[in-house]
Scaffold this motif. Structure first.
Motif, mmCIF file in Angstrom:
data_model
loop_
_atom_site.group_PDB
_atom_site.id
_atom_site.type_symbol
_atom_site.label_atom_id
_atom_site.label_comp_id
_atom_site.label_asym_id
_atom_site.label_seq_id
_atom_site.Cartn_x
_atom_site.Cartn_y
_atom_site.Cartn_z
ATOM 1 N N THR A 15 0.837 -1.213 0.000
ATOM 2 C CA THR A 15 0.000 0.000 0.000
ATOM 3 C C THR A 15 0.868 1.256 0.000
ATOM 4 O O THR A 15 0.373 2.335 -0.322
ATOM 5 C CB THR A 15 -0.964 0.037 1.206
ATOM 6 O OG1 THR A 15 -0.220 0.174 2.419
ATOM 7 C CG2 THR A 15 -1.848 -1.193 1.245
ATOM 8 N N PHE A 16 2.136 1.146 0.349
ATOM 9 C CA PHE A 16 3.053 2.281 0.383
ATOM 10 C C PHE A 16 3.826 2.464 -0.928
ATOM 11 O O PHE A 16 4.552 3.449 -1.079
ATOM 12 C CB PHE A 16 4.060 2.117 1.534
ATOM 13 C CG PHE A 16 3.466 2.291 2.909
ATOM 14 C CD1 PHE A 16 3.298 3.548 3.454
ATOM 15 C CD2 PHE A 16 3.095 1.195 3.658
ATOM 16 C CE1 PHE A 16 2.770 3.718 4.727
ATOM 17 C CE2 PHE A 16 2.573 1.340 4.927
ATOM 18 C CZ PHE A 16 2.400 2.612 5.467
ATOM 19 N N GLU A 17 3.697 1.531 -1.854
ATOM 20 C CA GLU A 17 4.447 1.622 -3.112
ATOM 21 C C GLU A 17 4.075 2.878 -3.891
ATOM 22 O O GLU A 17 2.905 3.297 -3.913
ATOM 23 C CB GLU A 17 4.179 0.395 -4.002
ATOM 24 C CG GLU A 17 4.864 -0.856 -3.533
ATOM 25 C CD GLU A 17 4.626 -2.054 -4.437
ATOM 26 O OE1 GLU A 17 5.380 -3.018 -4.309
ATOM 27 O OE2 GLU A 17 3.682 -2.036 -5.261
ATOM 28 N N GLY A 88 -1.949 4.760 9.856
ATOM 29 C CA GLY A 88 -1.279 4.824 8.567
ATOM 30 C C GLY A 88 0.235 4.729 8.637
ATOM 31 O O GLY A 88 0.911 4.871 7.621
ATOM 32 N N ARG A 89 0.779 4.506 9.809
ATOM 33 C CA ARG A 89 2.229 4.345 9.987
ATOM 34 C C ARG A 89 2.533 2.877 10.259
ATOM 35 O O ARG A 89 1.934 2.261 11.138
ATOM 36 C CB ARG A 89 2.732 5.178 11.161
ATOM 37 C CG ARG A 89 2.705 6.653 10.884
ATOM 38 C CD ARG A 89 3.247 7.432 12.058
ATOM 39 N NE ARG A 89 3.507 8.800 11.637
ATOM 40 C CZ ARG A 89 4.076 9.701 12.386
ATOM 41 N NH1 ARG A 89 4.474 9.392 13.617
ATOM 42 N NH2 ARG A 89 4.271 10.921 11.934
ATOM 43 N N LEU A 90 3.496 2.356 9.523
ATOM 44 C CA LEU A 90 3.920 0.974 9.713
ATOM 45 C C LEU A 90 5.229 0.964 10.488
ATOM 46 O O LEU A 90 6.186 1.648 10.105
ATOM 47 C CB LEU A 90 4.116 0.280 8.360
ATOM 48 C CG LEU A 90 4.677 -1.140 8.417
ATOM 49 C CD1 LEU A 90 3.725 -2.085 9.156
ATOM 50 C CD2 LEU A 90 4.967 -1.648 7.012
ATOM 51 N N LEU A 91 5.274 0.205 11.554
ATOM 52 C CA LEU A 91 6.488 -0.028 12.317
ATOM 53 C C LEU A 91 6.823 -1.504 12.227
ATOM 54 O O LEU A 91 5.969 -2.361 12.514
ATOM 55 C CB LEU A 91 6.304 0.372 13.784
ATOM 56 C CG LEU A 91 7.393 -0.091 14.764
ATOM 57 C CD1 LEU A 91 8.766 0.450 14.391
ATOM 58 C CD2 LEU A 91 7.015 0.276 16.190
ATOM 59 N N MET A 92 8.035 -1.808 11.778
ATOM 60 C CA MET A 92 8.562 -3.170 11.805
ATOM 61 C C MET A 92 9.804 -3.135 12.682
ATOM 62 O O MET A 92 10.610 -2.206 12.578
ATOM 63 C CB MET A 92 8.923 -3.644 10.401
ATOM 64 C CG MET A 92 7.734 -3.734 9.462
ATOM 65 S SD MET A 92 8.213 -4.184 7.785
ATOM 66 C CE MET A 92 9.026 -2.673 7.257
ATOM 67 N N ALA A 93 9.946 -4.126 13.543
ATOM 68 C CA ALA A 93 11.079 -4.142 14.464
ATOM 69 C C ALA A 93 11.620 -5.553 14.596
ATOM 70 O O ALA A 93 10.912 -6.533 14.343
ATOM 71 C CB ALA A 93 10.654 -3.614 15.830
ATOM 72 N N GLY A 94 12.865 -5.624 14.994
ATOM 73 C CA GLY A 94 13.486 -6.903 15.294
ATOM 74 C C GLY A 94 13.976 -6.894 16.719
ATOM 75 O O GLY A 94 14.674 -5.972 17.143
ATOM 76 N N HIS A 95 13.552 -7.897 17.460
ATOM 77 C CA HIS A 95 13.944 -8.026 18.860
ATOM 78 C C HIS A 95 14.729 -9.323 19.030
ATOM 79 O O HIS A 95 14.408 -10.337 18.406
ATOM 80 C CB HIS A 95 12.704 -8.050 19.763
ATOM 81 C CG HIS A 95 11.899 -6.807 19.690
ATOM 82 N ND1 HIS A 95 10.831 -6.655 18.819
ATOM 83 C CD2 HIS A 95 12.008 -5.633 20.349
ATOM 84 C CE1 HIS A 95 10.319 -5.452 18.971
ATOM 85 N NE2 HIS A 95 11.013 -4.806 19.890
ATOM 86 N N ASP A 96 15.737 -9.291 19.903
ATOM 87 C CA ASP A 96 16.514 -10.505 20.154
ATOM 88 C C ASP A 96 15.760 -11.410 21.130
ATOM 89 O O ASP A 96 14.640 -11.108 21.545
ATOM 90 C CB ASP A 96 17.933 -10.166 20.620
ATOM 91 C CG ASP A 96 17.993 -9.536 22.006
ATOM 92 O OD1 ASP A 96 16.984 -9.543 22.747
ATOM 93 O OD2 ASP A 96 19.077 -9.033 22.354
ATOM 94 N N ALA A 102 16.857 -4.578 18.142
ATOM 95 C CA ALA A 102 18.072 -4.651 17.320
ATOM 96 C C ALA A 102 17.915 -3.841 16.038
ATOM 97 O O ALA A 102 18.894 -3.324 15.511
ATOM 98 C CB ALA A 102 18.397 -6.103 16.983
ATOM 99 N N ILE A 103 16.690 -3.736 15.529
ATOM 100 C CA ILE A 103 16.437 -2.999 14.294
ATOM 101 C C ILE A 103 15.001 -2.477 14.310
ATOM 102 O O ILE A 103 14.100 -3.125 14.848
ATOM 103 C CB ILE A 103 16.683 -3.865 13.047
ATOM 104 C CG1 ILE A 103 16.544 -3.038 11.761
ATOM 105 C CG2 ILE A 103 15.793 -5.098 13.035
ATOM 106 C CD1 ILE A 103 17.072 -3.719 10.519
ATOM 107 N N ALA A 104 14.804 -1.307 13.704
ATOM 108 C CA ALA A 104 13.463 -0.741 13.544
ATOM 109 C C ALA A 104 13.386 -0.063 12.183
ATOM 110 O O ALA A 104 14.327 0.611 11.766
ATOM 111 C CB ALA A 104 13.159 0.268 14.642
ATOM 112 N N VAL A 105 12.265 -0.266 11.503
ATOM 113 C CA VAL A 105 11.974 0.388 10.232
ATOM 114 C C VAL A 105 10.550 0.926 10.335
ATOM 115 O O VAL A 105 9.634 0.178 10.658
ATOM 116 C CB VAL A 105 12.064 -0.585 9.036
ATOM 117 C CG1 VAL A 105 11.719 0.121 7.734
ATOM 118 C CG2 VAL A 105 13.426 -1.245 8.964
ATOM 119 N N GLN A 106 10.369 2.219 10.073
ATOM 120 C CA GLN A 106 9.043 2.824 10.097
ATOM 121 C C GLN A 106 8.795 3.534 8.783
ATOM 122 O O GLN A 106 9.711 4.163 8.228
ATOM 123 C CB GLN A 106 8.920 3.838 11.232
ATOM 124 C CG GLN A 106 8.897 3.231 12.603
ATOM 125 C CD GLN A 106 8.786 4.302 13.663
ATOM 126 O OE1 GLN A 106 9.767 4.951 13.984
ATOM 127 N NE2 GLN A 106 7.590 4.490 14.206
#
Length: 113
Positions: A15-17, A88-96, A102-106
């Protein structure tokens, strides 16, 4: 946050493309690694960068990786485990395994505070 379901997150990402976006990208081994002299502490931080991608793909069997096809290259993030979609904001994160970030992408249509 919820564990990533690859098909669900792929649909959201699409949807963000082809839209003008703001993004936040953050990685860290930070203080977690600094306590161990055998590990190198690393990190990266970008907030309110501008981004437009023409194609996006999430892949893997967990933790996941996501690639964004840009006009002149790619942006890539790996180690993602969880996500949430709010206003309308997407947050993707990586947790150990200990729950540490460890990582976040918004992605957002409006700037982040």
């Amino acid at each position: 946050m919820k564990p990533i379901l690859i098909e669900e997150v792929q649909d959201i990402l699409e949807t963000f493309e082809n839209k003008e976006l703001y993004f936040h990208l953050e990685t860290t081994s930070g203080a977690y690694a600094a306590q161990n002299k055998e590990k190198l502490a690393v990190g990266a931080y970008i907030r309110n960068g501008s981004l437009q991608f023409t194609n996006v793909k999430i892949a893997g069997s967990g933790p996941f990786r996501v690639g964004f096809k840009l006009k002149e290259g790619w942006m890539y993030a790996e180690g993602l485990t969880d996500y949430q979609l709010d206003d309308g904001r997407l947050l993707m994160a990586g947790h150990d395994d200990s729950g540490r970030l460890a990582i976040a992408v918004q992605l957002s249509y409006t700037p982040f505070d």
